[in-house]
Design a protein around this motif. Structure first.
Motif, mmCIF file in Angstrom:
data_model
loop_
_atom_site.group_PDB
_atom_site.id
_atom_site.type_symbol
_atom_site.label_atom_id
_atom_site.label_comp_id
_atom_site.label_asym_id
_atom_site.label_seq_id
_atom_site.Cartn_x
_atom_site.Cartn_y
_atom_site.Cartn_z
ATOM 1 N N GLU B 26 7.669 -6.447 8.016
ATOM 2 C CA GLU B 26 8.345 -5.414 7.208
ATOM 3 C C GLU B 26 7.898 -4.022 7.651
ATOM 4 O OE1 GLU B 26 8.819 -5.737 2.896
ATOM 5 O OE2 GLU B 26 8.067 -7.782 3.066
ATOM 6 N N ARG B 27 6.575 -3.896 7.921
ATOM 7 C CA ARG B 27 6.048 -2.596 8.347
ATOM 8 C C ARG B 27 6.696 -2.149 9.647
ATOM 9 N NH1 ARG B 27 2.806 -0.321 12.064
ATOM 10 N NH2 ARG B 27 2.661 -2.301 13.171
ATOM 11 N N VAL B 28 6.756 -3.097 10.616
ATOM 12 C CA VAL B 28 7.327 -2.755 11.919
ATOM 13 C C VAL B 28 8.794 -2.352 11.746
ATOM 14 C CG1 VAL B 28 7.960 -3.711 14.176
ATOM 15 C CG2 VAL B 28 5.706 -4.198 13.201
ATOM 16 N N ALA B 29 9.529 -3.139 10.920
ATOM 17 C CA ALA B 29 10.947 -2.846 10.700
ATOM 18 C C ALA B 29 11.113 -1.456 10.060
ATOM 19 C CB ALA B 29 11.559 -3.924 9.807
ATOM 20 N N LEU B 30 10.279 -1.185 9.051
ATOM 21 C CA LEU B 30 10.385 0.106 8.361
ATOM 22 C C LEU B 30 10.034 1.254 9.303
ATOM 23 C CD1 LEU B 30 10.730 1.761 5.717
ATOM 24 C CD2 LEU B 30 8.312 1.434 5.296
ATOM 25 N N PHE B 31 8.977 1.041 10.071
ATOM 26 C CA PHE B 31 8.522 2.086 10.990
ATOM 27 C C PHE B 31 9.615 2.399 12.019
ATOM 28 C CE2 PHE B 31 5.196 3.538 14.216
ATOM 29 C CZ PHE B 31 5.029 4.759 13.582
ATOM 30 N N LEU B 74 11.142 13.900 4.798
ATOM 31 C CA LEU B 74 9.718 13.570 4.673
ATOM 32 C C LEU B 74 9.409 12.911 3.328
ATOM 33 C CD1 LEU B 74 7.872 16.623 6.269
ATOM 34 C CD2 LEU B 74 7.789 14.242 7.016
ATOM 35 N N VAL B 75 9.989 13.472 2.256
ATOM 36 C CA VAL B 75 9.757 12.901 0.917
ATOM 37 C C VAL B 75 10.283 11.469 0.860
ATOM 38 C CG1 VAL B 75 10.478 13.071 -1.514
ATOM 39 C CG2 VAL B 75 9.692 15.108 -0.297
ATOM 40 N N TYR B 76 11.459 11.276 1.427
ATOM 41 C CA TYR B 76 12.055 9.936 1.416
ATOM 42 C C TYR B 76 11.191 8.956 2.225
ATOM 43 C CZ TYR B 76 15.307 6.134 2.165
ATOM 44 O OH TYR B 76 15.868 4.887 2.221
ATOM 45 N N ARG B 80 9.172 5.599 0.854
ATOM 46 C CA ARG B 80 9.373 4.239 1.382
ATOM 47 C C ARG B 80 8.041 3.643 1.877
ATOM 48 N NH1 ARG B 80 14.470 2.330 3.003
ATOM 49 N NH2 ARG B 80 13.255 0.461 3.435
ATOM 50 N N ILE B 81 7.269 4.472 2.552
ATOM 51 C CA ILE B 81 5.986 3.990 3.100
ATOM 52 C C ILE B 81 5.029 3.623 1.970
ATOM 53 C CG2 ILE B 81 3.900 4.713 4.353
ATOM 54 C CD1 ILE B 81 5.800 6.492 6.086
ATOM 55 N N SER B 82 4.907 4.514 1.011
ATOM 56 C CA SER B 82 3.934 4.236 -0.068
ATOM 57 C C SER B 82 4.386 3.041 -0.908
ATOM 58 C CB SER B 82 3.689 5.463 -0.923
ATOM 59 O OG SER B 82 4.815 5.770 -1.650
ATOM 60 N N LYS B 83 5.725 2.862 -1.016
ATOM 61 C CA LYS B 83 6.220 1.708 -1.769
ATOM 62 C C LYS B 83 5.796 0.401 -1.064
ATOM 63 C CE LYS B 83 10.550 0.223 -3.781
ATOM 64 N NZ LYS B 83 11.993 0.390 -3.722
ATOM 65 N N LEU B 84 5.950 0.385 0.240
ATOM 66 C CA LEU B 84 5.580 -0.819 0.987
ATOM 67 C C LEU B 84 4.063 -1.030 0.974
ATOM 68 C CD1 LEU B 84 6.452 -3.189 2.837
ATOM 69 C CD2 LEU B 84 6.061 -1.676 4.778
ATOM 70 N N ARG B 85 3.319 0.052 1.157
ATOM 71 C CA ARG B 85 1.850 -0.078 1.163
ATOM 72 C C ARG B 85 1.344 -0.549 -0.198
ATOM 73 N NH1 ARG B 85 -1.404 4.705 2.516
ATOM 74 N NH2 ARG B 85 -3.048 3.283 3.128
ATOM 75 N N PRO B 276 -3.924 -0.477 5.548
ATOM 76 C CA PRO B 276 -3.976 0.450 6.689
ATOM 77 C C PRO B 276 -2.752 1.373 6.690
ATOM 78 C CG PRO B 276 -4.247 -1.839 7.385
ATOM 79 C CD PRO B 276 -3.844 -1.875 5.961
ATOM 80 N N GLN B 277 -2.801 2.415 7.505
ATOM 81 C CA GLN B 277 -1.675 3.350 7.579
ATOM 82 C C GLN B 277 -0.451 2.669 8.196
ATOM 83 O OE1 GLN B 277 -1.631 6.177 6.128
ATOM 84 N NE2 GLN B 277 -3.796 6.206 5.593
ATOM 85 N N ILE B 278 0.698 3.293 8.038
ATOM 86 C CA ILE B 278 1.958 2.686 8.477
ATOM 87 C C ILE B 278 2.006 2.524 10.000
ATOM 88 C CG2 ILE B 278 3.248 4.867 8.636
ATOM 89 C CD1 ILE B 278 4.706 1.711 7.114
ATOM 90 N N TRP B 279 1.309 3.413 10.713
ATOM 91 C CA TRP B 279 1.330 3.335 12.173
ATOM 92 C C TRP B 279 0.247 2.394 12.731
ATOM 93 C CZ3 TRP B 279 0.210 7.757 9.391
ATOM 94 C CH2 TRP B 279 -1.120 8.153 9.391
#
Lengths: 190, 322
Positions: B26-31, B74-76, B80-85, B276-279
């Motif tokens: 999911e992370r890779v797809a989102l990134f 950026l807000v969007y 999305r990132i914080s929701k997944l994390r 961990p961070q999204i990257w």
């Protein structure tokens, strides 16, 4: 010249009085700590009759030990003057003796299965451990207060002022015996 | 219970690794999606800026449009990132906590900070953000609670309008409802030096406690309203453990014994139990880091002889053995 002399005298008086205040405060502190030690020691004394009554039923062959505990308790309960270091030392020595005898009593009681498993004895041992833990804490407080007092008394000009004010060093409340200070060898217990 | 090198059984570990693999996908797809979206938005924004600038001749408005689009993007992306994390963290932490006998919830609102504040275990703060609420029962039946806290203090700046917030504490707060009652209050606080202690202790109703260890006295200042109680609680072993905990913590640990509770504030300088961070790659290191944070927190509870009760055997294990 006169002014210098006057200032020096004034300075000496101020320092002397300051030191006197410290000495008296430390002495009172040590006596307060000694009182708190006594509060917890009294709990130990209160425990002894119950333990002895129970032990007498099972430990018929340990008459000498039981009598020595009774005698040491009486000695430890004797009134003393908190302001007299010699009497304080005698009192603390008597308490050390009682502690040693009680430890011995509990150790010997392990050889009497009926006594060891008696509910009252288990309860007494639990209470004894709690009381000893409080005594250890009170002893640390007392020794800390005595360290401060003795340092203030022994360092010049404290020794002179203490001599004039009648403040004397007080004895430490040491552990029961030298063996308790030795490091424990784990191999002996494995 | 002490967390061993590998406190998770193989089934839990396999379950976590499998879930983590899904989260990693999911992370890779989102990134990737965010990268594509970013490129498209960049193109669209540049085109829009060019049109606004050339067709309408409003160069300043073009910059405004560009900045506005960038901010919205950026807000969007952040949302999305914080929701997944957060989802990943809640799932992993929930599973780890369950395996180790904790109850876990992501939101820790309602955790009583007032007691910590009243005892002076925390720096002055105006805003709090609490999360990762963990609770469990100790071996002696006491309730242990743990939260990750970020505390901020309001400050004013001449350059910027409105209140600014400055982080003053990031770390863990532990609370144990002790079975034994403390008749008095004992506080183990950071040593503030001779002058600081004298000024700080001036208005206190309790008094300083000087313990036997010079190193301990240099690190901590103890205040109590009963000198004997302080020494009963702070045995040489506990003092040694306090120093060990201090060596593992960014700020000096602050400990309070009060009203039948043990309170510990540990300023770690960084949040705990984080994904961990999204990257970064989300592999087993993610939950190992969470386990390390838990080990640290339980180490702090062990400081005062508090061990967790053994967790109940898992449902699956029971049905498997039957």
């Amino acid at each position: 010249m006169e002014w210098v002399l006057l200032v020096l005298i004034l300075l000496a008086v101020v320092v002397g009085y300051g030191w006197y205040v410290v000495l008296i405060r430390n002495r009172n502190r040590a006596q307060e700590a000694l009182s708190s030690v006594d509060v917890h020691l009294r709990k130990r004394h209160d425990l002894v009759p119950n333990v002895l009554a129970l032990a007498r039923r099972f430990m018929e062959h340990e008459k000498e030990l039981l009598e020595s505990v009774t005698a040491l308790r009486s000695k430890a309960q004797a009134p003393y003057d908190k302001g007299d270091p010699e009497q304080v030392k005698g009192h603390l020595d008597a308490e050390r003796g009682l502690q040693g005898a009680l430890r011995q009593l509990f150790a010997v009681s392990e050889s009497y299965p009926e006594l060891r498993s008696a509910e009252t004895m288990l309860e007494a041992q639990k209470t004894y451990r709690e009381v000893e833990s409080n005594i250890a804490a009170a002893r640390r407080f007392y020794n800390s207060a005595v360290t401060r007092l003795n340092t203030a008394v022994q360092i010049f000009p404290g020794s002179v002022i203490a001599g004039m004010a009648g403040v004397r060093p007080m004895p430490f409340f040491e552990l029961e015996d030298e063996s308790m200070r030795q490091p424990v060898n784990a191999a002996d217990h494995i | 219970m002490v967390l061993s090198d590998d406190p998770l059984d193989s089934a839990t570990r396999a379950e976590l690794e499998s879930r983590l693999a899904e989260l990693e996908a999911e992370r890779v797809a989102l990134f990737d999606w965010l990268k594509k979206l970013g490129l498209i938005l960049l193109g669209v924004t540049l085109a829009a800026m060019a049109i606004v600038s050339t067709v309408f001749g409003a160069e300043e408005d073009a910059y405004f449009v560009g900045i506005a689009v960038l901010l919205v993007a950026l807000v969007y992306a952040f949302h999305r990132i914080s929701k997944l994390r957060n989802r990943g963290k809640a799932e992993l932490m929930g599973r780890i906590a369950q395996a180790l006998g904790f109850d876990y919830r992501l939101n820790a609102a309602g955790f009583p900070l007032e007691h910590f504040r009243r005892l002076g275990l925390l720096p002055r703060f105006d805003r709090d953000n609490l999360h990762d609420h963990l609770s469990a029962e100790t071996a002696s039946g006491e309730r242990l609670e743990l939260v990750d806290a970020k505390l901020e203090r309001k400050s004013r700046s001449r350059k910027r309008r409105g209140p600014q917030y400055r982080t003053v504490f990031t770390g863990l707060l532990l609370r144990v409802d002790a079975a034994e009652t403390f008749s008095d209050q004992v506080l183990v606080l950071k040593d503030s030096g001779m002058v600081g202690n004298a000024l700080g202790g001036w208005l206190r109703s309790d008094e300083p406690v000087h313990l036997e260890s010079t190193r301990f006295n240099e690190t901590f200042t103890v205040y109590a309203n009963d000198q004997v109680e302080a020494r009963r609680l702070l045995t040489p072993t506990v003092m040694q453990r306090c120093l060990e905990l201090d060596a593992q913590t960014a700020g000096t640990p602050q400990i309070g014994f009060s009203e039948g509770r043990i309170l510990i504030a540990l300023d770690r300088g960084a949040p705990s139990f984080e994904m961990p961070q999204i990257w970064q790659k989300w592999d087993a290191a993610a939950f190992e880091a969470m386990l390390d944070d838990l080990r640290y927190a339980l180490g702090a509870a062990r400081l005062l002889g508090r061990e967790l009760a053994q967790p109940e055997p898992r449902e699956t294990a029971r049905s498997g053995s039957a």
